[in-house]
Structures are given as C-alpha cells and as structure tokens.
Design an enzyme around this catalytic site. Structure first.
Site, PDB file in Angstrom:
ATOM      1  N   ASP A   1       0.850  -1.193   0.000  1.00 57.99           N
ATOM      2  CA  ASP A   1       0.000   0.000   0.000  1.00 57.99           C
ATOM      3  C   ASP A   1       0.892   1.252   0.000  1.00 57.99           C
ATOM      4  O   ASP A   1       2.001   1.232   0.569  1.00 57.99           O
ATOM      5  CB  ASP A   1      -0.863  -0.053   1.281  1.00 57.99           C
ATOM      6  CG  ASP A   1      -1.992   0.960   1.277  1.00 57.99           C
ATOM      7  OD1 ASP A   1      -2.472   1.321   0.189  1.00 57.99           O
ATOM      8  OD2 ASP A   1      -2.404   1.382   2.381  1.00 57.99           O
TER       9      ASP A   1
ATOM     10  N   ASN B   1     -10.157   0.744   0.652  1.00 54.63           N
ATOM     11  CA  ASN B   1      -9.121   0.624   1.687  1.00 54.63           C
ATOM     12  C   ASN B   1      -9.640   1.089   3.037  1.00 54.63           C
ATOM     13  O   ASN B   1     -10.217   2.187   3.138  1.00 54.63           O
ATOM     14  CB  ASN B   1      -7.933   1.527   1.330  1.00 54.63           C
ATOM     15  CG  ASN B   1      -7.211   1.093   0.086  1.00 54.63           C
ATOM     16  OD1 ASN B   1      -7.699   0.266  -0.674  1.00 54.63           O
ATOM     17  ND2 ASN B   1      -6.039   1.648  -0.125  1.00 54.63           N
TER      18      ASN B   1
ATOM     19  N   THR C   1      -7.846   3.245   9.480  1.00 56.46           N
ATOM     20  CA  THR C   1      -7.964   3.981  10.759  1.00 56.46           C
ATOM     21  C   THR C   1      -9.027   3.420  11.691  1.00 56.46           C
ATOM     22  O   THR C   1      -8.799   3.289  12.894  1.00 56.46           O
ATOM     23  CB  THR C   1      -8.281   5.471  10.475  1.00 56.46           C
ATOM     24  OG1 THR C   1      -7.338   5.961   9.543  1.00 56.46           O
ATOM     25  CG2 THR C   1      -8.207   6.300  11.745  1.00 56.46           C
TER      26      THR C   1
HETATM   27  P1  13P Z   1      -8.511   5.087   6.280  1.00 58.36           P
HETATM   28  O1  13P Z   1      -7.397   5.065   7.279  1.00 58.36           O
HETATM   29  O2  13P Z   1      -9.198   6.398   6.225  1.00 58.36           O
HETATM   30  O3  13P Z   1      -9.456   3.961   6.462  1.00 58.36           O
HETATM   31  O4  13P Z   1      -7.833   4.914   4.838  1.00 58.36           O
HETATM   32  C1  13P Z   1      -7.079   3.762   4.587  1.00 58.36           C
HETATM   33  C2  13P Z   1      -6.385   3.845   3.290  1.00 58.36           C
HETATM   34  O5  13P Z   1      -6.784   4.531   2.386  1.00 58.36           O
HETATM   35  C3  13P Z   1      -5.174   3.009   3.155  1.00 58.36           C
HETATM   36  O6  13P Z   1      -4.511   3.223   1.957  1.00 58.36           O
END
Ligand code: 13P
Length: 281
Positions: A82, A231, A234
């Site tokens: 990622d 994705n 958080t």
């Molecule tokens: P969030 O942390 O807002 O869920 O986003 C995750 C993300 O885009 C990882 O690439």
C-alpha cells in the site's frame, strides 16, 4: 492461496461489488482480516501492507506470514504493497512475491508520476504482479497514520485519468473524490459526479482510499459507480485501541497474550462490518 489482484478486481468490477483492502502489520492484524473473510463466506480479500509499516515488519516477513496463513485457507488473498513512493521498495516488494503494488507518485508533477508509474508497470507486469497508482490527492482527517496533515485535497481530473491509464497501463486507479485518510471532521462530501465521469471514460477497476467512516449508503453508491477496491485502516486501529485501553486500564490488567487475542478479535469485527457493506449491489 496468494494471487495478484487483477482477476479479483475485474470480477468485482463486473459484479458491482468491492474487495476490502485492510491494513496489516503483524500476526494479529493478518489473522483478524483472514478470519473475517472466511467467516463472511470465504470472500476474496486484500492484505495491505503499507510502506509506513516497514518498522513493524520487513517485506520478507510480511510475505512469509501472508503465504503461510493464506495457504491454510481456501480463499483468494492478495498481499498488496500500500502507498509507496519509494521505487526501490516497490521493486523489492515485487521481488519478494507481493501480488500487487501501489506506486504512489501522486505528490509528483503529472509527467513524473506517469513516467515512474510506467516503469513500475513494465517491471511488475513482467513478474505477473498488478499495479495500482493514484491520481489527484487525498487530504488527511483525524487520527490518520497515513499521509501528512498538510495533504491537500485535489480531485482526480477525468481527462488526465484517461491519459494516465493509457500511457502507464496500470491495473487499478485510486481516485480522489472527497474521501480522506483517517476519520471525517464533518459529514463526508463525496463527489459521485466525478467518479461517474471517470468510470464512464475508463471502464476499469477504481480504488477508494480513506474507507473509514464513510456511511454505508455512500459506499454502496460508490461501488455502483465503479469502485471495486476499498481501503480501510484507521477505524480498525481506533476501535482496537479503544477496546484494548479498557483492558489495560482495568484494576487487573490482563496478560499480553490476552491483549493480542483481543486485538485480533477487534480487527475481525470491524473487517466483517466493511465486508458486509462491500457485497454485490
Ligand atoms: P482510512 O485510514 O481512512 O481507512 O484509509 C485507509 C487507506 O486509504 C489506506 O490506503
């Protein structure tokens, strides 16, 4: 079994559903994500190892663990790198056996992002690895572990997206349509109109970053408009940390092994919620 995400995403795009891409950085997060995918009816799933987590785990360890855990389960699993702006790390992940990589040149000028992404695609595709790139820029919300607070929101320009995809050959494109990394400060303002235009032009798998906290109906609308990889990071972390804090703060704090089990079950819980949102529309 470990796979690359090309087939996974083209099936999802055709069926109007999304594959969840959940961030992992240790045994507990990998187990939590895989257990959730199995419990939800053996769904395909993406283990997203961010370059941000190289201090937690090496690329080699991430691959070895993902390989071992996915071999024991009868579901397609993609180990994905990622957000990585360091091309050397991208090439190393490809060599280690990752099934897909996200080269993130979104902070670079358009031509430079395009040239670097094209190079990554040439190498990755020769090795049977899929590539995601990002065009536009996503802002940071509360509690984000990604990006920086100075990240500005720049919506993806549909015409630039056409040129970018044609000249690079990426397998999936991350778009900026109003989502943020982290938790939203107010109600999210997602520009479905931009997404629909991009989908009409490209007709290929599109990726939504910043999945945490997007309301279910908005997620469903985005999937209808072409998003097939979402994705989430958080919310998994915030929920697990809140639950673990209660245990740690109790009069008789538990053993570390008990906290590890709790971490795994918290990941499993949040991931199942999102997999439910991502089902066929
Ligand atoms: P969030 O942390 O807002 O869920 O986003 C995750 C993300 O885009 C990882 O690439």
């Amino acid at each position: 079994m470990l796979v690359n995400f090309r087939e996974m995403l083209s099936d999802a795009y055709r069926d109007k559903r999304a594959v969840g891409s959940f961030n992992v950085y240790n045994y507990e997060t990998m187990r939590g994500v895989l257990d959730a995918a199995v419990e939800m009816g053996s769904k395909p799933v993406i283990l997203a190892f961010g370059a941000k987590y190289l201090e937690n785990m090496s690329l080699q360890d991430a691959y070895s663990m993902a390989f071992a855990l996915s071999s024991q389960r009868n579901i397609p699993v993609c180990l994905h790198l990622d957000h990585c702006s360091d091309m050397d790390v991208v090439f190393q992940a490809i060599r280690e056996g990752f099934g897909s990589v996200m080269y993130d040149g979104s902070s670079l000028p358009f031509e430079e992002n395009m040239a670097n992404t094209k190079l990554v695609c040439r190498f990755a595709h020769a090795c049977g690895v899929s590539v995601e790139a990002e065009l536009g820029s996503i802002a940071a919300g509360e509690a984000s572990h990604e990006g920086s607070p100075d990240d500005k929101e720049v919506y993806t320009n549909p015409e630039s997206a056409r040129e970018f995809v044609a000249r690079t050959g990426v397998d999936a494109l991350a778009v900026s349509i109003g989502t943020v990394h982290g938790l939203y400060r107010g109600a999210p303002n997602i520009r479905l109109d931009i997404l629909e235009r991009i989908d009409k032009i490209l007709g290929m798998p599109l990726v939504l970053h910043g999945g945490s906290g997007i309301p279910e109906e908005t997620i469903r609308a985005c999937i209808k408009a072409g998003i097939c990889k979402i994705n989430v990071n958080t919310e998994i972390s915030s929920y697990a940390v809140a639950e673990l804090s209660k245990l740690v703060g109790s009069p008789k704090p538990p053993h570390l092994s008990v906290l590890a089990l709790k971490e795994r079950s918290c990941v499993d819980e949040v991931v199942k919620k999102y997999i439910r949102f991502f089902e066929a529309q």
